[in-house]
Design an enzyme around this catalytic site. Structure first.
Site, PDB file in Angstrom:
ATOM      1  N   ASN A  15      47.631  71.945   1.244  1.00 59.51           N
ATOM      2  CA  ASN A  15      47.382  72.515   2.572  1.00 59.51           C
ATOM      3  C   ASN A  15      45.982  72.116   3.015  1.00 59.51           C
ATOM      4  O   ASN A  15      44.986  72.601   2.476  1.00 59.51           O
ATOM      5  CB  ASN A  15      47.521  74.048   2.471  1.00 59.51           C
ATOM      6  CG  ASN A  15      47.239  74.752   3.788  1.00 59.51           C
ATOM      7  OD1 ASN A  15      46.769  74.145   4.739  1.00 59.51           O
ATOM      8  ND2 ASN A  15      47.528  76.043   3.825  1.00 59.51           N
ATOM      9  N   HIS A  26      53.204  72.853  10.026  1.00 61.06           N
ATOM     10  CA  HIS A  26      52.005  72.921   9.200  1.00 61.06           C
ATOM     11  C   HIS A  26      52.409  72.859   7.729  1.00 61.06           C
ATOM     12  O   HIS A  26      53.304  73.584   7.286  1.00 61.06           O
ATOM     13  CB  HIS A  26      51.252  74.216   9.500  1.00 61.06           C
ATOM     14  CG  HIS A  26      50.163  74.510   8.533  1.00 61.06           C
ATOM     15  ND1 HIS A  26      49.251  73.562   8.134  1.00 61.06           N
ATOM     16  CD2 HIS A  26      49.845  75.650   7.864  1.00 61.06           C
ATOM     17  CE1 HIS A  26      48.417  74.102   7.275  1.00 61.06           C
ATOM     18  NE2 HIS A  26      48.753  75.364   7.077  1.00 61.06           N
ATOM     19  N   CYS A  77      44.504  77.280  10.262  1.00 62.43           N
ATOM     20  CA  CYS A  77      45.512  76.215  10.133  1.00 62.43           C
ATOM     21  C   CYS A  77      46.214  75.907  11.450  1.00 62.43           C
ATOM     22  O   CYS A  77      46.865  74.869  11.573  1.00 62.43           O
ATOM     23  CB  CYS A  77      46.542  76.595   9.078  1.00 62.43           C
ATOM     24  SG  CYS A  77      45.840  76.838   7.459  1.00 62.43           S
TER      25      CYS A  77
END
Ligand code: ACO
Length: 329
Positions: A283, A253, A115
């Site tokens: 996500n 994020h 990520c």
């Protein structure tokens, strides 16, 4: 101050698959509920690929980055795709983007920092571009997380989505945008997120050789990042000699709305400085920040010609984390 050879963001773009899956849809095969997912993560929907692979999402995101610019793809010297879900180990996703965009003069490679990949990719591209002869670099974050998610594991299946986004960096005589950075890895905690594991299998060694599905110790990552990210954000502020009050937006994020709320509290910063879109996409790993950046740029919240200080910060498998402070103009 105008300086030679500075790097700035020239254009943004993104692409997400059409197919939208709600929390309620997930209850058809998982023992979960909209209330649990919403309360624990802030996610309502996610986009899932109905067959498009990571390279197809990244090519469309790349085309959308270039749309509306007059940039000749042959002037792009570098293409980095941040991804932990490439179509294959070779060719890279970046080389497929290079071919489809007809960026004949670009070198290209994939970068895997889970990520954190987009933040890592920007940091790498910004430095490489300074030393290149061509004036543009394309950095894309793209994932088809639905390929690696274990769809029978409710503790991870509800979290992830598919998508891609990117930015075009330009080298010119302009104002410097990349002011400070803080990038880290803690490999000791790598076990907290494992995906695509492959054991050794050859005529001498017997072993399973299947790409493993994603497994995550969400609680461990949660506890780790809620300590590490505020420190990382303070570090980029200190390195740049800036105060939190001077920051217009902190783009984190999009892993969990609760993490974002905790960050805002820990940094003593109003929540409205943390734009989010996790509600719509879940996500999307390395794609999460560039999709958010593109949405904010499209609505002219950022990259609107005004001077703004923004922070980009991401965390994920590795464990990796990283923060950049940019001064947009
Ligand atoms: N629906 C209903 N109940 C659930 C679900 C679900 N989807 N998932 C878990 N539960 C249950 C658990 O079984 C547990 O039940 P129990 O108390 O009876 O044992 C209870 O809910 C609590 O589970 P926890 O895992 O403790 O829930 P938590 O509050 O920690 O939230 C979450 C889990 C959302 C994963 C959180 O830990 C998190 O966001 N962690 C960070 C993840 C992250 O940021 N990863 C990095 C990026 S990913 C990358 O790099 C690709």
């Amino acid at each position: 101050m105008i300086k030679p050879n500075t790097i700035s963001i020239k254009a943004t773009g993104s692409y997400v698959p059409d197919h939208c899956v709600s929390n309620d849809d997930l209850t058809q095969w998982l023992d979960t509920s909209h209330d649990w997912i919403n309360k624990r993560t802030g996610i309502h929907n996610r986009r899932l690929s109905m067959g498009e692979n990571t390279s197809e999402l990244c090519i469309k995101a790349g085309q959308n980055v270039l749309k509306g610019t007059s940039v000749d793809p042959e002037d792009i010297g570098l293409i980095i795709v941040a991804t932990m879900t490439p179509d294959s180990q070779s060719p890279s996703v970046a080389s497929q983007v290079q071919a489809h965009l007809k960026a004949a003069n670009a070198m290209s490679f994939d970068l895997n920092a889970a990520c954190s990949g987009f933040v890592y990719g920007l940091a790498v591209a910004e430095k490489m571009l300074r030393h290149m002869t061509l004036p543009y670099a394309l950095v894309i974050g793209g994932e088809v997380m639905s390929k690696v998610v274990d769809w029978s594991d409710r503790s991870t299946a509800v979290l992830f989505g598919d998508g891609a986004g990117g930015v075009l960096l330009e080298k010119a005589d302009a104002k410097e945008q990349f002011i400070s950075e803080d990038l880290h890895t803690n490999g000791d905690k790598g076990h907290a997120l494992v995906s695509g594991e492959k054991s050794v299998s050859n005529p001498l060694v017997k072993g399973e050789n299947n790409l493993g599905q994603l497994s995550m110790d969400g609680r461990e990552i949660f506890n780790f990042v809620t300590k590490a990210i505020p420190v990382s954000i303070q570090t980029v502020l200190d390195s740049a000699g800036r105060q939190m009050e001077e920051v217009d937006f902190i783009l984190l994020h999009q892993a969990n709305a609760r993490i974002i709320e905790i960050m805002a509290k820990k940094l003593n910063c109003p929540l409205d400085k943390f734009p989010t879109n996790i509600e719509h996409y879940g996500n999307t790993s390395a794609a999460s920040l560039p999709i958010l950046i593109d949405e904010l740029a499209k609505e002219k919240t950022i990259l609107n010609g005004n001077k703004q200080t923004i922070i980009l910060s991401a965390f994920g498998g590795g464990l990796t984390w990283g923060t950049l402070l940019l001064e947009l103009n």
